[in-house]
Design a protein around this motif. Structure first.
Motif, PDB file in Angstrom:
ATOM      1  N   THR A  32       1.443  19.333 -16.657  1.00 13.44           N
ATOM      2  CA  THR A  32       0.190  20.214 -16.744  1.00 13.44           C
ATOM      3  C   THR A  32       0.110  21.232 -16.003  1.00 13.44           C
ATOM      4  O   THR A  32      -1.094  21.699 -15.271  1.00 13.44           O
ATOM      5  N   THR A  33       1.212  21.744 -14.806  1.00 15.62           N
ATOM      6  CA  THR A  33       0.915  22.699 -13.791  1.00 15.62           C
ATOM      7  C   THR A  33       1.435  24.435 -14.640  1.00 15.62           C
ATOM      8  O   THR A  33       1.750  23.998 -15.301  1.00 15.62           O
ATOM      9  N   ILE A  34       0.361  24.742 -14.078  1.00 19.41           N
ATOM     10  CA  ILE A  34       0.005  25.688 -14.856  1.00 19.41           C
ATOM     11  C   ILE A  34       0.378  26.967 -13.514  1.00 19.41           C
ATOM     12  O   ILE A  34       0.582  27.441 -12.429  1.00 19.41           O
ATOM     13  N   PRO A  35       1.682  27.721 -15.152  1.00 21.39           N
ATOM     14  CA  PRO A  35       2.662  29.079 -13.766  1.00 21.39           C
ATOM     15  C   PRO A  35       1.210  29.776 -12.770  1.00 21.39           C
ATOM     16  O   PRO A  35       0.157  30.092 -13.181  1.00 21.39           O
ATOM     17  N   MET A  36       1.651  30.570 -11.857  1.00 20.46           N
ATOM     18  CA  MET A  36       1.159  31.268 -10.673  1.00 20.46           C
ATOM     19  C   MET A  36       0.850  32.256 -11.662  1.00 20.46           C
ATOM     20  O   MET A  36       1.766  32.321 -12.072  1.00 20.46           O
ATOM     21  N   THR A  37      -0.256  33.401 -11.509  1.00 19.76           N
ATOM     22  CA  THR A  37      -0.078  34.470 -11.767  1.00 19.76           C
ATOM     23  C   THR A  37      -0.820  35.921 -11.047  1.00 19.76           C
ATOM     24  O   THR A  37      -1.163  35.285  -9.661  1.00 19.76           O
ATOM     25  N   LYS A  38      -0.029  36.495 -11.845  1.00 19.00           N
ATOM     26  CA  LYS A  38      -0.623  38.288 -10.956  1.00 19.00           C
ATOM     27  C   LYS A  38      -1.536  38.702 -11.513  1.00 19.00           C
ATOM     28  O   LYS A  38      -1.181  38.780 -12.639  1.00 19.00           O
ATOM     29  N   ILE A  39      -2.310  39.532 -11.338  1.00 17.69           N
ATOM     30  CA  ILE A  39      -2.736  41.160 -12.301  1.00 17.69           C
ATOM     31  C   ILE A  39      -1.591  41.643 -11.987  1.00 17.69           C
ATOM     32  O   ILE A  39      -1.398  42.189 -11.323  1.00 17.69           O
ATOM     33  N   TYR A  40      -1.569  42.479 -13.480  1.00 14.33           N
ATOM     34  CA  TYR A  40      -0.743  43.672 -13.378  1.00 14.33           C
ATOM     35  C   TYR A  40      -1.639  44.702 -14.174  1.00 14.33           C
ATOM     36  O   TYR A  40      -2.079  44.278 -15.309  1.00 14.33           O
ATOM     37  N   ILE A  41      -2.058  46.439 -14.247  1.00 17.12           N
ATOM     38  CA  ILE A  41      -2.121  47.110 -14.957  1.00 17.12           C
ATOM     39  C   ILE A  41      -1.097  48.261 -15.506  1.00 17.12           C
ATOM     40  O   ILE A  41      -0.515  48.381 -15.395  1.00 17.12           O
ATOM     41  N   VAL A  42      -1.357  48.169 -16.820  1.00 17.29           N
ATOM     42  CA  VAL A  42      -0.662  48.509 -17.621  1.00 17.29           C
ATOM     43  C   VAL A  42      -0.449  50.375 -17.410  1.00 17.29           C
ATOM     44  O   VAL A  42      -1.308  50.659 -17.145  1.00 17.29           O
ATOM     45  N   LYS A  43       0.783  50.653 -17.208  1.00 17.90           N
ATOM     46  CA  LYS A  43       0.925  52.255 -17.306  1.00 17.90           C
ATOM     47  C   LYS A  43       1.256  52.805 -18.853  1.00 17.90           C
ATOM     48  O   LYS A  43       1.808  51.818 -19.559  1.00 17.90           O
ATOM     49  N   ALA A  44       1.321  54.006 -18.238  1.00 19.05           N
ATOM     50  CA  ALA A  44       1.551  54.921 -19.397  1.00 19.05           C
ATOM     51  C   ALA A  44       3.322  54.745 -19.881  1.00 19.05           C
ATOM     52  O   ALA A  44       4.415  54.643 -18.867  1.00 19.05           O
ATOM     53  N   GLY A  45       3.632  53.827 -20.974  1.00 19.57           N
ATOM     54  CA  GLY A  45       4.548  54.053 -22.139  1.00 19.57           C
ATOM     55  C   GLY A  45       4.735  52.644 -21.986  1.00 19.57           C
ATOM     56  O   GLY A  45       6.569  52.197 -21.753  1.00 19.57           O
ATOM     57  N   ASP A  46       4.036  51.290 -21.278  1.00 14.45           N
ATOM     58  CA  ASP A  46       4.057  50.340 -20.847  1.00 14.45           C
ATOM     59  C   ASP A  46       4.431  49.629 -22.222  1.00 14.45           C
ATOM     60  O   ASP A  46       3.805  49.905 -23.567  1.00 14.45           O
ATOM     61  N   SER A  47       5.188  48.580 -22.889  1.00 14.17           N
ATOM     62  CA  SER A  47       5.327  47.674 -24.015  1.00 14.17           C
ATOM     63  C   SER A  47       5.098  46.218 -23.422  1.00 14.17           C
ATOM     64  O   SER A  47       5.344  45.771 -22.736  1.00 14.17           O
TER      65      SER A  47
END
Length: 379
Positions: A304-319
């Motif tokens: 049940t270890t939860i993966p570490m996360t980081k915040i990503y800000i969506v940019k133009a052209g991202d999917s």
């Protein structure tokens, strides 16, 4: 002059319809009384003037709530009845969220009752890296009922409790002080504006939906099946062991994982939380099967270890595909972590990305993950 004539016609038409529908009229009066509203409010200009517009805009909310969330409405009705709370409070939830358990407002209020995190925690709902009980329709309904009872005790009337639920008890106290009265017609005065337009419309919407839901002719006109939307619950709460896969539970119950998750939207991940045993909901038609076949020893404990996360800000052209590939993860992982159900992303949208980590203690990982969730909510 045309506007005046139209309004007179509208008022006459509205009142005339009540005269010709005595049974429906009595139901409307009962709704008002249940909420401690004077019966003459039904013909007040403040209400009549807005009702047709609200009806045209929010009829779909009522129909969708009845048709798509038939598993939730009977449960809410039963809790309201058991707790001796007016049944019309159901329509508060419809106005707040359309009865969508995964509803999230722009202000990050969550669930069918649209609780903010601090309010939910004060009401005893668990919110952490593993579960969010604001999405649990049963627990959140009990929390909402308790909160509304507190507001009712403070202000003395149900309609005031409803107004306070929307604007906060501090703002309502200030409005009553400015108005010199808690009379509904005075508080909803559009010229004086003791309350915001949102709060004034909040109660009007609830009343309009309650009226429509009690209009048998209206329901039959839309669909005859809607008349029977108060059927009994079709799910029940049972114990579940900790740290086991939801997929395994669904397999043993002989239902697909997607269906199991619909009954248990409070789980944030594909496993039950670690620690002491927790709970889950299963369809009523699976109870006998559960009692006969569900054995804890058949379930393998999972990490049940939860993966570490980081915040990503969506940019133009991202999917989703590009973001997943760039961060060496999967689209499904991003979808599940952020509860993204569509492919569309907005520029500058903040999403959580799972990242590779070394073996860490669960508690440290969970705390770090919760911190990222909190940062995402605040920002």
């Amino acid at each position: 002059m045309k506007k005046i004539l139209f309004f007179i016609f509208l008022t006459f038409n509205f009142l005339f319809s009540q005269v010709n529908s005595p049974e429906f009229y009595e139901k409307q009066i009962k709704i008002l009384r249940d909420l401690d509203i004077e019966s003459n409010f039904i013909s007040s200009l403040v209400f009549v003037q807005s009702q047709q517009d609200i009806k045209s805009k929010h009829t779909k909310t009522l129909i969708d709530g009845i048709q798509e969330f038939s598993k939730i409405t009977p449960m809410i009705r039963k809790i309201l009845a058991d707790q001796e709370v007016p049944e019309e409070i159901l329509y508060l939830a419809m106005v707040e969220s359309g009865l969508k358990v995964n509803s999230v407002s722009n202000a990050k209020a969550v669930g069918i009752w649209q609780f903010m995190r601090p309010t939910a925690k004060n009401l005893g709902l668990r919110i952490d890296a593993y579960v969010d009980e604001r999405r649990d329709p049963v627990k959140s309904t009990y929390a909402a009922v308790n909160y509304l009872k507190e507001l009712k005790a403070e202000f003395g009337k149900w309609y005031l409790a409803i107004l306070a639920y929307n604007c906060g008890n501090g703002k309502l106290r200030q409005a009553i002080k400015q108005a010199g009265s808690d009379d509904l017609n005075i508080l909803l005065d559009s010229d004086k504006r003791y309350l915001s337009l949102e709060t004034r419309n909040f109660l009007r919407k609830i009343l309009t939906l309650a009226f429509l839901a009690n209009d048998r002719d209206f329901l039959i006109e839309k669909s005859a099946s809607l008349v029977n939307y108060t059927l009994s619950n079709d799910f029940i709460k049972v114990d579940t062991p900790s740290s086991v896969s939801l997929k395994d539970i669904a397999r043993i119950l002989n239902i697909d994982l997607a269906t199991f998750k619909k009954y248990n939207p409070h789980f944030k991940h594909n496993f039950t939380p670690p620690g002491k045993g927790y709970y889950m909901y299963i369809p009523l038609n699976k109870v006998a099967f559960f009692n006969e076949h569900f054995e804890v020893k058949k379930l393998t404990k999972v990490d049940t270890t939860i993966p570490m996360t980081k915040i990503y800000i969506v940019k133009a052209g991202d999917s989703l595909y590009k973001i997943a590939r760039k961060h060496n993860t999967t689209i499904d992982s991003i979808r599940e972590l952020n509860r993204i159900y569509k492919n569309h992303l907005s520029i500058n949208q903040k999403i959580l990305i799972p990242i590779k980590e070394k073996k860490n203690a669960n508690i440290k990982t969970a705390q770090s993950n919760s911190k990222n969730y909190s940062n995402l909510v605040r920002n």
